[in-house]
Design a protein around this motif. Structure first.
Motif, PDB file in Angstrom:
ATOM      1  N   ILE A  16      -5.576  -0.430   4.868  1.00 35.79           N
ATOM      2  CA  ILE A  16      -4.398   0.272   5.118  1.00 35.79           C
ATOM      3  C   ILE A  16      -4.310   0.786   6.766  1.00 35.79           C
ATOM      4  O   ILE A  16      -5.516   1.171   7.124  1.00 35.79           O
ATOM      5  CB  ILE A  16      -4.709   1.666   4.298  1.00 35.79           C
ATOM      6  N   ASN A  17      -3.281   0.417   7.206  1.00 36.11           N
ATOM      7  CA  ASN A  17      -3.441   0.546   8.680  1.00 36.11           C
ATOM      8  C   ASN A  17      -2.578   1.972   8.825  1.00 36.11           C
ATOM      9  O   ASN A  17      -1.559   2.296   8.677  1.00 36.11           O
ATOM     10  CB  ASN A  17      -2.495  -0.199   9.423  1.00 36.11           C
ATOM     11  N   GLU A  23       3.170   1.878   6.133  1.00 31.50           N
ATOM     12  CA  GLU A  23       1.768   1.833   5.224  1.00 31.50           C
ATOM     13  C   GLU A  23       1.061   3.195   4.950  1.00 31.50           C
ATOM     14  O   GLU A  23       0.491   3.049   3.812  1.00 31.50           O
ATOM     15  CB  GLU A  23       0.720   1.103   6.125  1.00 31.50           C
ATOM     16  N   VAL A  24       1.200   4.076   5.829  1.00 31.82           N
ATOM     17  CA  VAL A  24       0.959   5.300   5.235  1.00 31.82           C
ATOM     18  C   VAL A  24       1.801   5.832   4.346  1.00 31.82           C
ATOM     19  O   VAL A  24       1.328   6.586   3.269  1.00 31.82           O
ATOM     20  CB  VAL A  24       1.046   6.464   6.431  1.00 31.82           C
ATOM     21  N   LYS A  29       2.243   7.323  -1.472  1.00 31.17           N
ATOM     22  CA  LYS A  29       2.890   7.127  -2.772  1.00 31.17           C
ATOM     23  C   LYS A  29       2.060   6.430  -3.982  1.00 31.17           C
ATOM     24  O   LYS A  29       2.161   7.055  -5.108  1.00 31.17           O
ATOM     25  CB  LYS A  29       4.207   6.361  -2.681  1.00 31.17           C
ATOM     26  N   SER A  30       1.364   5.366  -3.483  1.00 29.87           N
ATOM     27  CA  SER A  30       0.573   4.685  -4.428  1.00 29.87           C
ATOM     28  C   SER A  30      -0.681   5.500  -4.980  1.00 29.87           C
ATOM     29  O   SER A  30      -0.925   5.214  -6.025  1.00 29.87           O
ATOM     30  CB  SER A  30       0.163   3.409  -3.673  1.00 29.87           C
ATOM     31  N   GLU A  35      -0.467  12.757   2.948  1.00 28.68           N
ATOM     32  CA  GLU A  35      -0.749  11.996   4.428  1.00 28.68           C
ATOM     33  C   GLU A  35      -2.124  12.536   5.008  1.00 28.68           C
ATOM     34  O   GLU A  35      -2.929  11.683   5.370  1.00 28.68           O
ATOM     35  CB  GLU A  35       0.495  12.175   5.524  1.00 28.68           C
ATOM     36  N   ASP A  36      -2.529  13.730   5.010  1.00 31.54           N
ATOM     37  CA  ASP A  36      -3.426  14.430   5.537  1.00 31.54           C
ATOM     38  C   ASP A  36      -4.625  13.697   4.874  1.00 31.54           C
ATOM     39  O   ASP A  36      -5.735  13.424   5.158  1.00 31.54           O
ATOM     40  CB  ASP A  36      -3.294  15.830   5.386  1.00 31.54           C
ATOM     41  N   GLU A  37      -4.659  13.621   3.361  1.00 26.16           N
ATOM     42  CA  GLU A  37      -5.783  13.600   2.623  1.00 26.16           C
ATOM     43  C   GLU A  37      -6.007  11.872   2.708  1.00 26.16           C
ATOM     44  O   GLU A  37      -7.185  11.333   2.834  1.00 26.16           O
ATOM     45  CB  GLU A  37      -5.459  13.545   1.101  1.00 26.16           C
ATOM     46  N   LEU A  38      -5.043  11.027   2.929  1.00 25.50           N
ATOM     47  CA  LEU A  38      -5.227   9.710   3.265  1.00 25.50           C
ATOM     48  C   LEU A  38      -5.847   9.431   4.577  1.00 25.50           C
ATOM     49  O   LEU A  38      -6.722   8.548   4.483  1.00 25.50           O
ATOM     50  CB  LEU A  38      -3.859   8.807   3.075  1.00 25.50           C
ATOM     51  N   ARG A  39      -5.295  10.047   5.593  1.00 21.66           N
ATOM     52  CA  ARG A  39      -5.942   9.899   6.669  1.00 21.66           C
ATOM     53  C   ARG A  39      -7.560  10.282   6.988  1.00 21.66           C
ATOM     54  O   ARG A  39      -8.263   9.548   7.317  1.00 21.66           O
ATOM     55  CB  ARG A  39      -5.291  10.793   7.858  1.00 21.66           C
TER      56      ARG A  39
END
Length: 59
Positions: A16-17, A23-24, A29-30, A35-39
């Motif tokens: 994940i870039n 990609e974010v 979504k996936s 976004e904050d949780e993913l980062r």
């Protein structure tokens, strides 16, 4: 060097870039996260999608 968007699949799907908006967006979504949780997950465990999924409890 920038990602070659004409070459998709394979290795790109394993990472994940977070510097690429699409990609974010797709990762959020996936995985059903913000976004904050993913980062934060990528910062904690690296950019490997399987490790991020595991960290978020989305196995």
């Amino acid at each position: 060097m920038a990602d070659d968007k004409t070459k998709v699949g394979g290795q790109d799907r394993a990472r994940i870039n977070i510097n690429e908006d699409y990609e974010v967006r797709d990762g959020c979504k996936s995985l059903g996260v913000t976004e904050d949780e993913l980062r934060r997950a990528v910062a904690a465990v690296g950019d490997r999608a399987d490790k991020v999924r595991e960290h978020l409890g989305k196995t």
